[in-house]
Scaffold this motif. Structure first.
Motif, PDB file in Angstrom:
ATOM      1  N   LYS A 119       0.830  -1.208   0.000  1.00 14.36           N
ATOM      2  CA  LYS A 119       0.000   0.000   0.000  1.00 14.36           C
ATOM      3  C   LYS A 119       0.865   1.259   0.000  1.00 14.36           C
ATOM      4  O   LYS A 119       0.586   2.232   0.692  1.00 14.36           O
ATOM      5  CB  LYS A 119      -0.965  -0.003   1.183  1.00 14.36           C
ATOM      6  CG  LYS A 119      -1.913  -1.200   1.182  1.00 14.36           C
ATOM      7  CD  LYS A 119      -2.888  -1.165   2.335  1.00 14.36           C
ATOM      8  CE  LYS A 119      -3.801  -2.387   2.275  1.00 14.36           C
ATOM      9  NZ  LYS A 119      -4.780  -2.412   3.374  1.00 14.36           N
ATOM     10  N   LYS A 120       1.920   1.217  -0.814  1.00 16.43           N
ATOM     11  CA  LYS A 120       2.863   2.326  -0.894  1.00 16.43           C
ATOM     12  C   LYS A 120       3.089   2.769  -2.338  1.00 16.43           C
ATOM     13  O   LYS A 120       4.183   3.192  -2.704  1.00 16.43           O
ATOM     14  CB  LYS A 120       4.206   1.914  -0.274  1.00 16.43           C
ATOM     15  CG  LYS A 120       4.155   1.566   1.203  1.00 16.43           C
ATOM     16  CD  LYS A 120       3.898   2.798   2.062  1.00 16.43           C
ATOM     17  CE  LYS A 120       3.973   2.462   3.546  1.00 16.43           C
ATOM     18  NZ  LYS A 120       3.675   3.649   4.384  1.00 16.43           N
ATOM     19  N   SER A 167      -7.289  -0.604  -2.701  1.00 23.58           N
ATOM     20  CA  SER A 167      -6.469  -1.337  -1.721  1.00 23.58           C
ATOM     21  C   SER A 167      -5.797  -0.412  -0.725  1.00 23.58           C
ATOM     22  O   SER A 167      -5.436  -0.829   0.376  1.00 23.58           O
ATOM     23  CB  SER A 167      -5.406  -2.164  -2.449  1.00 23.58           C
ATOM     24  OG  SER A 167      -4.468  -1.320  -3.093  1.00 23.58           O
ATOM     25  N   SER A 168      -5.646   0.859  -1.080  1.00 20.01           N
ATOM     26  CA  SER A 168      -4.946   1.796  -0.195  1.00 20.01           C
ATOM     27  C   SER A 168      -5.895   2.584   0.701  1.00 20.01           C
ATOM     28  O   SER A 168      -5.478   3.436   1.467  1.00 20.01           O
ATOM     29  CB  SER A 168      -4.113   2.775  -1.027  1.00 20.01           C
ATOM     30  OG  SER A 168      -4.974   3.561  -1.832  1.00 20.01           O
ATOM     31  N   SER A 202      -7.897   4.895  -0.066  1.00 21.67           N
ATOM     32  CA  SER A 202      -7.772   6.313  -0.405  1.00 21.67           C
ATOM     33  C   SER A 202      -8.963   6.757  -1.243  1.00 21.67           C
ATOM     34  O   SER A 202      -9.718   5.940  -1.778  1.00 21.67           O
ATOM     35  CB  SER A 202      -6.481   6.551  -1.199  1.00 21.67           C
ATOM     36  OG  SER A 202      -5.351   6.186  -0.447  1.00 21.67           O
ATOM     37  N   TYR A 233      -6.151   9.523  -4.862  1.00 17.35           N
ATOM     38  CA  TYR A 233      -5.566   9.034  -6.108  1.00 17.35           C
ATOM     39  C   TYR A 233      -6.335   9.662  -7.270  1.00 17.35           C
ATOM     40  O   TYR A 233      -7.562   9.533  -7.367  1.00 17.35           O
ATOM     41  CB  TYR A 233      -5.652   7.510  -6.198  1.00 17.35           C
ATOM     42  CG  TYR A 233      -4.495   6.813  -5.522  1.00 17.35           C
ATOM     43  CD1 TYR A 233      -3.334   6.504  -6.225  1.00 17.35           C
ATOM     44  CD2 TYR A 233      -4.559   6.479  -4.178  1.00 17.35           C
ATOM     45  CE1 TYR A 233      -2.269   5.885  -5.615  1.00 17.35           C
ATOM     46  CE2 TYR A 233      -3.495   5.848  -3.549  1.00 17.35           C
ATOM     47  CZ  TYR A 233      -2.352   5.553  -4.276  1.00 17.35           C
ATOM     48  OH  TYR A 233      -1.296   4.946  -3.663  1.00 17.35           O
TER      49      TYR A 233
END
Length: 407
Positions: A47-48, A72-73, A75, A109
């Motif tokens: 998650k980077k 998945s993040s 965001s 994002y």
């Protein structure tokens, strides 16, 4: 009611949209990016994922992967299309992203499709937000970012190249669609192996195109006596509206090989025969022109006209279409076959790479360095009529010669 309307809306979505992978295990293709242990997969799992540019042909999963990254993040995810959006839209996204970051510690994002369509000034509006971390950009483009985008944007992003999906992976996507509950399972489809191969081959590496063709086949083919919808190769041809490949995969590559060897062997008649054999079988014309471009460098090192005419053939096809485009292709094939053959470019590249990897030497002659006391000893060729004998390579490589002209 929510379930009723959501189910209705889902049923109206195109098959390609319904079959978008939800996780990395469902994702097909791009193993060079998403295979076990590969960098992009590790970034997603950790998650980077940083700001990045996804570039490659359409239908290869760029948008899908961007959505998966955002999901998945945990965001926020905003999608814009550079064709229909502008600076005002970008500023609105940036302002919302700043609030989300400051109030909730959430990054946003921003998936910007066709990012190369934005002008330099439009792209520049993103720079401050990228540096502050309020926005994580995922730029999607079919053009190479190294010449289509601002350097400032590219320097702040990781660049990942997407490649056309392999036939075996497209087959997996099609079979998954046929059997999936949210796909075409209710249609009770039976698809012939020939039809499956055709969809996977004739779509040109575009999964979306293959799924669209399969969906058209499912909704337009009558139910057979056995209660199944049987999709044959003939139906597949109609649905993709392309010529049927009258070659299996092995024969296709055999003919491609014969075409390439005929170019190298200076037999224009054979090269033209194999080229149009491929076209009549359904091969994409740019595929053949790209082979001409490659062989112009590989086999015609000292005839620059071969590369020029081949690149112009691609330009002509893209701007004039198939009828006039195949004339330019024919001209390029004849020129390459009649050009003097020499593989110096291939050999020179191999020797240069070998020296760089196995014999590196950064002891550049002092007079070649930038602004040193010794640089005044550099001999400016134009002071000597255009050429002067002078050592350019480091001492350990000074006798190397990659360019050996043949008769």
């Amino acid at each position: 009611m929510d379930n009723l309307f959501s189910n209705m809306h889902n049923s109206l979505k195109p098959l390609a949209e319904k079959m978008r992978p939800k996780n990395l295990d469902e994702f097909v293709g791009q193993k060079h990016l998403l295979g076990e242990g590969k960098l992009l997969r590790r970034l997603i799992q950790a998650k980077k994922v940083p700001s990045c540019i996804f570039y490659g042909p359409p239908g290869t999963g760029k948008t899908t992967l961007a959505q998966m990254i955002a999901d998945s993040s945990n965001s926020n995810f905003v999608k814009l299309n550079a064709i229909s959006s502008g600076v005002a839209d970008a500023k609105a996204v940036i302002e919302d992203a700043k609030k989300a970051f400051e109030m909730y510690g959430k990054r946003t994002y921003l998936l910007l499709d066709e990012i190369h369509r934005w002008s330099k000034s439009q792209q520049d509006t993103l720079l401050a937000s990228l540096e502050s971390g309020h926005i994580c950009l995922v730029g999607s483009t079919t053009e190479s970012p190294y010449y289509a985008l601002n350097r400032a944007i590219v320097s702040r992003c990781s660049v990942f190249e997407f490649k056309k999906i392999e036939v075996v992976d497209i087959k997996k996507a099609l079979l998954r669609a046929v059997s999936a509950e949210d796909g075409l399972k209710s249609y009770n489809i039976k698809i012939d192996d020939d039809a499956l191969v055709y969809f996977a081959t004739a779509c040109g590496g575009d999964v979306r195109s293959a799924l669209n063709g399969l969906e058209i086949g499912a909704i337009t083919t009558p139910i057979s006596v056995s209660g199944e919808i049987i999709i044959t190769k003939e139906i597949a041809v109609e649905c993709l509206q392309k010529k049927a490949l009258s070659l299996n995969e092995d024969v296709f590559y055999h003919i491609t090989s014969a075409f390439c060897k005929s170019l190298r062997g200076s037999d224009a008649t054979a090269a033209l025969y194999y080229a149009f054999r491929l076209i009549e079988a359904g091969a994409e014309i740019p595929y053949i022109i790209r082979r001409c471009i490659a062989h112009s460098s590989e086999d015609c090192s000292f005839d620059s006209g071969a590369l020029t005419i081949s690149c112009n053939a691609l330009y002509a096809f893209e701007n004039l279409g198939a009828a006039e485009g195949t004339l330019a292709l024919t001209q390029a094939i004849i020129f390459i076959c009649n050009a003097k053959k020499d593989n110096t470019v291939v050999l020179a590249r191999a020797m240069a790479i070998d020296d760089v990897q196995n014999h590196p030497d950064d002891n550049i002659p002092e007079y070649l360095k930038n602004h040193t006391e010794a640089s005044k000893n550099y001999k400016y060729p134009h002071d000597f009529g255009g050429y002067v004998e002078q050592q350019y390579l480091p001492n350990s490589l000074k006798d190397r010669n990659y360019i050996k002209k043949t008769d």
